[in-house]
Scaffold this active site. Sequence first.
Site, mmCIF file in Angstrom:
data_model
loop_
_atom_site.group_PDB
_atom_site.id
_atom_site.type_symbol
_atom_site.label_atom_id
_atom_site.label_comp_id
_atom_site.label_asym_id
_atom_site.label_seq_id
_atom_site.Cartn_x
_atom_site.Cartn_y
_atom_site.Cartn_z
ATOM 1 N N HIS A 204 -22.996 20.135 -3.132
ATOM 2 C CA HIS A 204 -22.481 19.145 -3.161
ATOM 3 C C HIS A 204 -23.384 17.969 -2.267
ATOM 4 C CE1 HIS A 204 -19.070 19.969 -5.730
ATOM 5 N NE2 HIS A 204 -19.063 18.445 -6.037
ATOM 6 N N LYS B 267 -8.406 22.812 -5.659
ATOM 7 C CA LYS B 267 -7.099 22.683 -5.179
ATOM 8 C C LYS B 267 -6.796 21.696 -4.167
ATOM 9 C CE LYS B 267 -7.759 26.229 -1.553
ATOM 10 N NZ LYS B 267 -7.313 25.620 -0.198
#
Lengths: 185, 283
Positions: A36, A101
């Site tokens: 990322h 999550k």
Amino acid sequence: MKEITLPLTDEIIDTLHAGDSVLLTGTLITGRDAAHKRLYELAQKKENLPVDINGEVIYYVGPSPAKPNYTVGSAGPTSSYRMDKYTPTLLDMGLKGMIGKGARSQAVIDAMVKNHCVYFAAIGGAAALIAKSIKAEEILCYEDLGTEAIRRYTVEKFPCIVVIDSMGNNIYKTEPLKYRTMRNS
Amino acid sequence: MNIRIINAQEITQTVKKLFMDCNFFIGTDITDALQNAWQKEQSPVGKQVLSQLLENNEIAKNEQLPLCQDTGMSVLFVEYGDKVVIDGGNFKDAVEEGVRQAYCDGYLRKSVVSDPVFDRINTKDNTPAVIHTDIVAGDTIKFTVGGKGFGSENMSAIKMLTPSYGEQGVIDFILETVEKAGPNPCPPMVVGVGIGGTFEQCALLAKKATFRPINTSNPDSRYAQMENHLLQEINKMGFGPAGLGGNSTALGVNIETYPTHIAGMPVAVNICCHCARHKTAII
């Protein structure tokens, strides 16, 4: 249990509501912290990304290595909030869905609503079980990052739950309240 | 004086087996607690998550696959008998070699980077381990090891409380830390608490607490009562399995204590996911 085919379309996203249990079938890409950071830095410099994220679903995972005769190792979700700094930029560039999550920032939720995106939770710690629904993998880029390389997974009936939908409804906020019996502190 | 010679190879093999075993085989304390939580869980989604976790743990055991892809940073608590002499190598190298072999031969994920801020380059064998050694009287070495995942590690906190905070201050800080963690650390979680000592000792106690089986209680009944009270309070928060709502937010709360300074009452909260992996061996 809704069966959903990937990649997502805007029409499919319209049918997904926070709280829906879904089984995902099709292809997605993977990426976590280090990948990322690299994608974000390229985007900041207006350079091309080594992978086309337009229309993709990204799964936040750093799998364990595959044993001989296995397609993948254990491959459960990692905590999504660590990607929050980078996510709005990627959503603006066409990313349509995320699987991870845990909670997301308001900035991510706002960018999801703006770009009509969806956030799924996979079950943290169910990594050996989830691996059974991953049928093929291919490294797309950043192989030097090892477990953090960007991969393409072909999944079949990958069990997930829509936690934040494209309207911004968020079951991490609403569901726990139904079971909360302690005084608010 | 009777000394005992232990070969470095034996240390390596022991450490290797412990790290592989703890990543494949969850303890019965956790399985029992998950089953118990499943019985009591009121949320249908929560119940579904708990049965998936039980199924996951069966698959991991039967196929010797990592329970979780995050096979953790390798942590060891060592009680080193003062009559032990190592032959054929040295203690640190023997332990690191055991970690290396476990993570490479066991297909465990290598999750350690060389430098925390600047390089962040994967060391590719999960070393170095975090090794805590106590020298004790005796001629054995006791290893208690675990792979500590960072989804939950990142949710941990320490606070230098002062004496006037009292019991309630301790309870409030622990609950506040769990509340902040919310759905992130893979609930139902195990909460390790350290109280007392100095800043670093307190954090160590909290880690030690996460390595204690959750079907045990603190031997001091006052702390045992605090453990039970905290568990009940945490399970009223509503986060539930995977944070998707429910009554099972924690499986256990373990408290470890140590004497402290007249001016202090430090409290550390080390959060562990439901995959609370630890194994012990004595050589």
